[in-house]
Scaffold this motif. Structure first.
Motif, mmCIF file in Angstrom:
data_model
loop_
_atom_site.group_PDB
_atom_site.id
_atom_site.type_symbol
_atom_site.label_atom_id
_atom_site.label_comp_id
_atom_site.label_asym_id
_atom_site.label_seq_id
_atom_site.Cartn_x
_atom_site.Cartn_y
_atom_site.Cartn_z
ATOM 1 N N MET A 206 0.788 -1.357 -0.044
ATOM 2 C CA MET A 206 0.086 -0.091 0.141
ATOM 3 C C MET A 206 0.772 1.312 -0.009
ATOM 4 O O MET A 206 0.573 2.080 -0.798
ATOM 5 N N HIS A 207 1.848 1.254 0.863
ATOM 6 C CA HIS A 207 2.911 2.373 0.745
ATOM 7 C C HIS A 207 3.469 2.638 -0.525
ATOM 8 O O HIS A 207 3.426 3.662 -1.090
ATOM 9 N N ARG A 208 3.748 1.455 -1.078
ATOM 10 C CA ARG A 208 4.486 1.582 -2.043
ATOM 11 C C ARG A 208 3.470 1.995 -3.433
ATOM 12 O O ARG A 208 4.071 2.934 -4.514
ATOM 13 N N GLN A 212 3.571 5.130 -5.926
ATOM 14 C CA GLN A 212 3.628 5.248 -7.427
ATOM 15 C C GLN A 212 2.648 6.207 -7.980
ATOM 16 O O GLN A 212 2.925 6.766 -9.056
ATOM 17 N N LEU A 213 1.631 6.162 -7.418
ATOM 18 C CA LEU A 213 0.379 6.864 -7.941
ATOM 19 C C LEU A 213 0.788 8.330 -7.691
ATOM 20 O O LEU A 213 0.447 9.274 -8.763
ATOM 21 N N ALA A 214 1.609 8.568 -6.706
ATOM 22 C CA ALA A 214 1.925 10.309 -6.508
ATOM 23 C C ALA A 214 2.771 10.670 -7.606
ATOM 24 O O ALA A 214 2.741 11.712 -8.078
ATOM 25 N N GLU A 215 3.938 9.853 -7.735
ATOM 26 C CA GLU A 215 4.959 10.105 -8.555
ATOM 27 C C GLU A 215 4.470 10.191 -10.018
ATOM 28 O O GLU A 215 4.963 10.843 -10.985
ATOM 29 N N GLN A 216 3.201 9.473 -10.355
ATOM 30 C CA GLN A 216 2.840 9.726 -11.832
ATOM 31 C C GLN A 216 2.207 11.002 -12.002
ATOM 32 O O GLN A 216 2.008 11.493 -13.289
ATOM 33 N N VAL A 217 1.802 11.768 -10.827
ATOM 34 C CA VAL A 217 1.090 13.006 -11.086
ATOM 35 C C VAL A 217 2.286 14.169 -11.001
ATOM 36 O O VAL A 217 2.645 14.867 -11.802
ATOM 37 N N LYS A 218 3.047 14.055 -9.744
ATOM 38 C CA LYS A 218 4.099 15.035 -9.657
ATOM 39 C C LYS A 218 5.223 14.352 -8.865
ATOM 40 O O LYS A 218 4.861 14.109 -7.367
ATOM 41 N N PRO A 219 6.479 14.236 -9.168
ATOM 42 C CA PRO A 219 7.520 13.397 -8.111
ATOM 43 C C PRO A 219 7.808 14.386 -6.967
ATOM 44 O O PRO A 219 8.028 15.558 -7.292
ATOM 45 N N ASP A 220 7.663 13.843 -5.904
ATOM 46 C CA ASP A 220 7.939 14.719 -4.597
ATOM 47 C C ASP A 220 8.023 13.938 -3.554
ATOM 48 O O ASP A 220 7.334 12.751 -3.402
ATOM 49 N N LEU A 221 9.006 14.135 -2.623
ATOM 50 C CA LEU A 221 9.462 13.419 -1.570
ATOM 51 C C LEU A 221 8.282 13.553 -0.598
ATOM 52 O O LEU A 221 8.231 12.794 0.289
ATOM 53 N N THR A 224 1.010 12.818 0.091
ATOM 54 C CA THR A 224 0.055 12.571 1.031
ATOM 55 C C THR A 224 -0.564 11.289 1.178
ATOM 56 O O THR A 224 -0.539 10.440 0.072
ATOM 57 N N HIS A 225 -1.084 10.734 2.153
ATOM 58 C CA HIS A 225 -1.332 9.201 2.304
ATOM 59 C C HIS A 225 -2.658 9.369 3.029
ATOM 60 O O HIS A 225 -2.729 9.602 4.191
ATOM 61 N N PRO A 226 -3.635 8.743 2.537
ATOM 62 C CA PRO A 226 -5.065 8.757 3.004
ATOM 63 C C PRO A 226 -5.225 7.674 4.292
ATOM 64 O O PRO A 226 -5.872 7.743 4.953
ATOM 65 N N CYS A 227 -4.455 6.872 4.223
ATOM 66 C CA CYS A 227 -4.401 5.681 5.400
ATOM 67 C C CYS A 227 -3.627 5.777 6.654
ATOM 68 O O CYS A 227 -3.448 5.239 7.613
ATOM 69 N N LEU A 228 -2.898 7.166 6.638
ATOM 70 C CA LEU A 228 -2.416 7.630 7.959
ATOM 71 C C LEU A 228 -3.295 8.834 8.555
ATOM 72 O O LEU A 228 -3.721 9.414 8.020
ATOM 73 N N ASP A 240 14.917 2.052 -4.064
ATOM 74 C CA ASP A 240 15.902 2.672 -4.853
ATOM 75 C C ASP A 240 16.998 3.532 -4.107
ATOM 76 O O ASP A 240 16.516 3.829 -3.031
ATOM 77 N N PRO A 241 18.180 4.020 -4.774
ATOM 78 C CA PRO A 241 18.988 4.864 -4.042
ATOM 79 C C PRO A 241 18.495 6.282 -3.658
ATOM 80 O O PRO A 241 18.968 6.973 -2.770
ATOM 81 N N SER A 242 17.180 6.577 -3.948
ATOM 82 C CA SER A 242 16.531 7.976 -3.756
ATOM 83 C C SER A 242 16.272 7.804 -2.356
ATOM 84 O O SER A 242 16.147 7.128 -1.572
ATOM 85 N N PRO A 243 16.338 9.186 -1.707
ATOM 86 C CA PRO A 243 15.947 9.268 -0.284
ATOM 87 C C PRO A 243 14.510 8.777 0.214
ATOM 88 O O PRO A 243 13.833 8.546 -0.590
ATOM 89 N N GLU A 244 14.418 8.429 1.577
ATOM 90 C CA GLU A 244 13.284 7.859 1.673
ATOM 91 C C GLU A 244 12.005 8.732 1.661
ATOM 92 O O GLU A 244 12.368 10.096 1.487
ATOM 93 N N ALA A 245 10.910 8.207 1.311
ATOM 94 C CA ALA A 245 9.774 9.034 0.942
ATOM 95 C C ALA A 245 9.043 9.520 2.352
ATOM 96 O O ALA A 245 9.394 9.201 3.446
ATOM 97 N N LYS A 246 8.516 10.864 2.211
ATOM 98 C CA LYS A 246 7.819 11.327 3.353
ATOM 99 C C LYS A 246 6.349 11.371 3.260
ATOM 100 O O LYS A 246 5.957 12.462 2.298
ATOM 101 N N PHE A 247 5.740 10.543 4.130
ATOM 102 C CA PHE A 247 4.221 10.655 3.894
ATOM 103 C C PHE A 247 3.470 11.743 4.868
ATOM 104 O O PHE A 247 4.133 11.942 6.010
ATOM 105 N N ILE A 248 2.335 12.332 4.376
ATOM 106 C CA ILE A 248 1.886 13.358 5.266
ATOM 107 C C ILE A 248 0.392 12.641 5.277
ATOM 108 O O ILE A 248 -0.195 12.314 4.466
ATOM 109 N N GLY A 249 -0.074 12.339 6.501
ATOM 110 C CA GLY A 249 -1.390 11.661 6.859
ATOM 111 C C GLY A 249 -2.608 12.313 6.465
ATOM 112 O O GLY A 249 -2.707 13.616 6.789
#
Length: 404
Positions: A206-208, A212-221, A224-228, A240-249
């Protein structure tokens, strides 16, 4: 019996009565149940065996000394080790066998190859089915409908039930069709184990998917996360080597449910209708499982809902309402200060977990809203799950008199 699961290892010591091999097995009690975390898959081969010492030391104390060499044991690993891959998992199991064989008196039935193994997912589900129906007494008479069982582990989920005889004849052939002979009676069961759809793996999916859905619209670290919980900041490591993602619930129940439906892949091609989810054939519960047949759920189904007050017998709309209250924050806001409130604040994935559990039972397995569902951690004081069923199978399959 040691259950080497993905999240931890659990040891069960059962006392049986069986005077002759032709007699039915009678369970006297579960003399010991102890567990430790994390699971074997978290250890190097050198440390995997010693991780079981706290369990086996208690077994030494519980089982009378004169019975040590007469008490057969087996270790069955589940989805956690399956996910490691064959080469690494075999090294872990080799080391576990060598450690136990050198330090403990209990005979490992079947040696390394038969006694310390990764259990097939279909056996995991069927053994759980045996456990529940054995404890309920539903294997004693043909006139008693057997129970359907749904298990939710950390890495996989299982479904097993006995379809009505008319549906057994039209059930598609394949690994999902399991013929079981127990106590001179034959049962034709439907079973399937979904690797990657256990609770811990579902969280990752679910996190991934949200990333994935967010990056299809606008890549951003910052995503927003509906389940948090609303406004919670939550870090999630990327693959991947990218920095960890930051979710905002956001705490949005409906949007979270949509993500659950998405990962269940209900639109997958169904080669052998009817299908449940991910394109897997399954006779419909509403049509193939008798109305009088009980439905039992356990493991993480129980662990994640029981603390929140879901009763031991419920229907899916009740779980749906509880999920909405948790996701919106209403449930937490109504809690007084206490242990449950502290635990919910410490574990931000309650909404996600409940949404997945509800979605799996309702949209995935398609249990009808009007069917009663029973939750049980224990039946008559004995842990549910597959271990008792596997122990009974061990008694049936092994020539214990020669081995011990």
């Amino acid at each position: 019996m040691i259950d080497a699961g993905s999240a931890g290892s659990r040891l069960h010591v059962y006392r049986f009565r069986q005077c002759a091999s032709v007699d039915p097995v009678q369970l006297k009690d579960e003399a010991l149940f102890v567990q430790t975390i994390p699971g074997l898959s978290s250890y190097t081969p050198e440390l995997a065996g010693p991780s079981l010492d706290p369990l086996l030391e208690q077994a030494l104390e519980t089982i009378p000394i004169h019975s040590h060499k007469k008490t057969p044991m087996a270790i069955r690993a589940t989805a956690g080790l399956r996910l490691l891959g064959q080469e690494q998992s075999e090294k872990v199991l080799d080391a576990v066998y060598d450690h136990i064989y050198a330090r403990y008196p209990f005979p490992i039935i079947g040696g390394r190859q038969g006694g310390v193994t990764i259990m097939d997912g279909k056996d995991e589900g069927v053994y759980a089915w045996i456990t529940v129906n054995f404890l309920l007494g539903h294997l004693k008479s043909k006139d008693i409908p057997t129970a359907a069982v749904f298990d939710l582990g950390g890495a996989s989920t299982q479904i097993v039930f006995e379809p009505d005889p008319s549906d057994q004849n039209i059930m598609e052939e394949g690994d999902h069709k399991y013929t079981l002979t127990y106590d001179n009676r034959q049962y034709v069961l439907y079973q399937h184990s979904y690797l990657g759809y256990g609770l811990m793996e579902a969280r990752k999916r679910m996190h991934r998917r949200i990333l994935q859905l967010a990056e299809q619209v606008k890549p951003d670290l910052h995503v927003t996360h509906p389940c948090l919980p609303r406004n919670l900041e939550f870090s999630f490591p990327k693959n991947d080597p990218s920095p960890e993602a930051k979710f905002i619930g956001q705490g949005l129940h409906d949007a979270c449910t949509d993500i659950v439906k998405d990962i269940l892949n209900k639109n997958a091609i169904c080669m052998a209708p009817p299908c449940s989810f991910d394109g897997i054939h399954q006779p419909l519960i509403a049509e193939a499982f008798a109305e009088e047949g009980p439905i039992y759920i356990f493991s993480y189904f129980y662990d994640r809902t029981h603390p929140l007050g879901l009763p031991p017998s419920f229907k899916l709309p009740e779980l749906g309402r509880l999920t909405e209250k948790v996701c919106s924050g209403e449930y937490l806001d109504s809690l007084p200060d206490g242990d449950l409130r502290d635990e919910m604040l410490d574990r931000p994935e309650w909404c996600l977990d409940l949404a997945f559990i509800y979605g799996l039972l309702s949209h995935g397995y398609e249990i009808p809203d009007h069917r009663e569902i029973k939750m049980a951690k224990k039946i008559d004081g004995v842990e549910t799950g597959w271990c008792l069923g596997a122990a009974i199978a061990l008694l049936d399959e092994a020539d214990l008199e020669q081995n011990v």
